[in-house]
Design a protein around this motif. Structure first.
Motif, PDB file in Angstrom:
ATOM      1  N   GLN A 183       8.785  40.922  55.400  1.00  0.00           N
ATOM      2  CA  GLN A 183       8.438  41.316  56.754  1.00  0.00           C
ATOM      3  C   GLN A 183       9.617  42.047  57.378  1.00  0.00           C
ATOM      4  N   SER A 212       3.098  45.924  60.313  1.00  0.00           N
ATOM      5  CA  SER A 212       3.493  44.838  61.208  1.00  0.00           C
ATOM      6  C   SER A 212       5.005  44.817  61.310  1.00  0.00           C
ATOM      7  N   PRO A 214       7.431  43.692  64.202  1.00  0.00           N
ATOM      8  CA  PRO A 214       7.826  43.219  65.521  1.00  0.00           C
ATOM      9  C   PRO A 214       9.249  43.633  65.856  1.00  0.00           C
ATOM     10  N   GLU A 249       6.901  36.210  68.998  1.00  0.00           N
ATOM     11  CA  GLU A 249       5.975  37.137  68.344  1.00  0.00           C
ATOM     12  C   GLU A 249       6.382  37.369  66.889  1.00  0.00           C
ATOM     13  N   ILE A 253       4.094  36.419  63.532  1.00  0.00           N
ATOM     14  CA  ILE A 253       3.741  37.379  62.480  1.00  0.00           C
ATOM     15  C   ILE A 253       4.274  36.921  61.136  1.00  0.00           C
TER      16      ILE A 253
END
Length: 258
Positions: A183, A212, A214, A249, A253
């Motif tokens: 991520q 994705s 953040p 957040e 995720i």
């Protein structure tokens, strides 16, 4: 049923926010009532420092546990403010690479994964902080042990290059058993003056199929709070509250990606 989640924070560039990301994800996991362990796998010892401790003051370090020179209970410490358990690192931590290689020439990359298997039933989340080097085998050890790798990136070309090298390292480590999940987390220092650079980075990530991503506004206030022995979730300030909501957040995720 055991369902421990193991996450590593990795980048080949220093100063991207690896330890900050680990720390606040750990705090949020504790806030949800989870049992949390942070393993410092970097000889800089930043995990202890960011939790408000002198990294050079401990009796046992992660390498002592890895080398079977002490028990897990002797090597793990509790941070009373957050309730997080952690294993400290120091300047000698990288010496465990030689130990692991001598013990098993072909399996030393699996050494951390094997040790975690023996203690993970004590925790809901285990986070691993790593050294910013693509030449250090300890980063591969962490990647192989992790269910998901968090890769922080700043708004500069060297950080983006480090992100790409880290992704490539993770792909290489799949041959050794890594799950390959990752991520990207944008750790921006000053969003107000760098909107165009931020959009450029987002466009670049989308071109790579990374949707994705953040963002955390990791300002100097966040860094100063750490080194003043404070956590931003304890500060009653507008910016601190905003940053904590961004970390929430991120953690949301990250959990979805596990």
């Amino acid at each position: 049923m055991e369902n421990t989640k193991i996450l590593a924070s990795c980048s080949t560039k220093g100063g991207c926010g690896k330890t900050t990301l680990i720390k606040y994800c750990g705090i949020l996991a504790r806030k949800e009532g989870n049992r949390v362990l942070i393993i410092d796998f970097c000889q800089n010892g930043d995990v202890a420092t960011r939790l408000g401790h002198d990294y050079d003051s401990f009796t046992h370090y992660v390498q002592d546990w890895m080398q079977d020179n002490c028990s897990f209970q002797d090597a793990v410490y509790n941070d009373p403010k957050t309730g997080i358990h952690f294993m400290a690192a120091n300047k000698d931590t990288d010496k465990l690479v030689g130990y692991a290689q001598k013990k098993s020439t072909f399996k030393f990359y699996l050494a951390l994964k094997g040790k975690i298997e023996t203690i993970k039933h004590h925790y809901d989340y285990i986070f691993i902080d790593t050294h910013p080097s693509e030449a250090n085998p300890m980063t591969f050890m962490a990647m192989i042990a992790a269910d998901l790798v968090m890769i922080p990136v700043e708004l500069d070309y060297s950080a983006v290059g480090a992100m790409e090298r880290t992704i490539n390292m993770l792909k290489e480590s799949e041959e050794l058993g890594a799950k390959g999940k990752y991520q990207i987390v944008v750790m921006n220092v000053d969003i107000t003056k760098r909107q165009s650079r931020l959009k450029e980075l987002y466009d670049y990530l989308e071109e790579r199929g990374i949707k994705s991503y953040p963002m955390v506004q990791r300002s100097v206030h966040v860094e100063d709070a750490d080194f003043d022995g404070k956590n931003i979730n304890e500060l009653d300030k507008k910016h601190a509250n905003k940053v904590m909501s961004q970390f929430e957040e991120v953690f949301k995720i990250v959990k979805a990606g596990l």
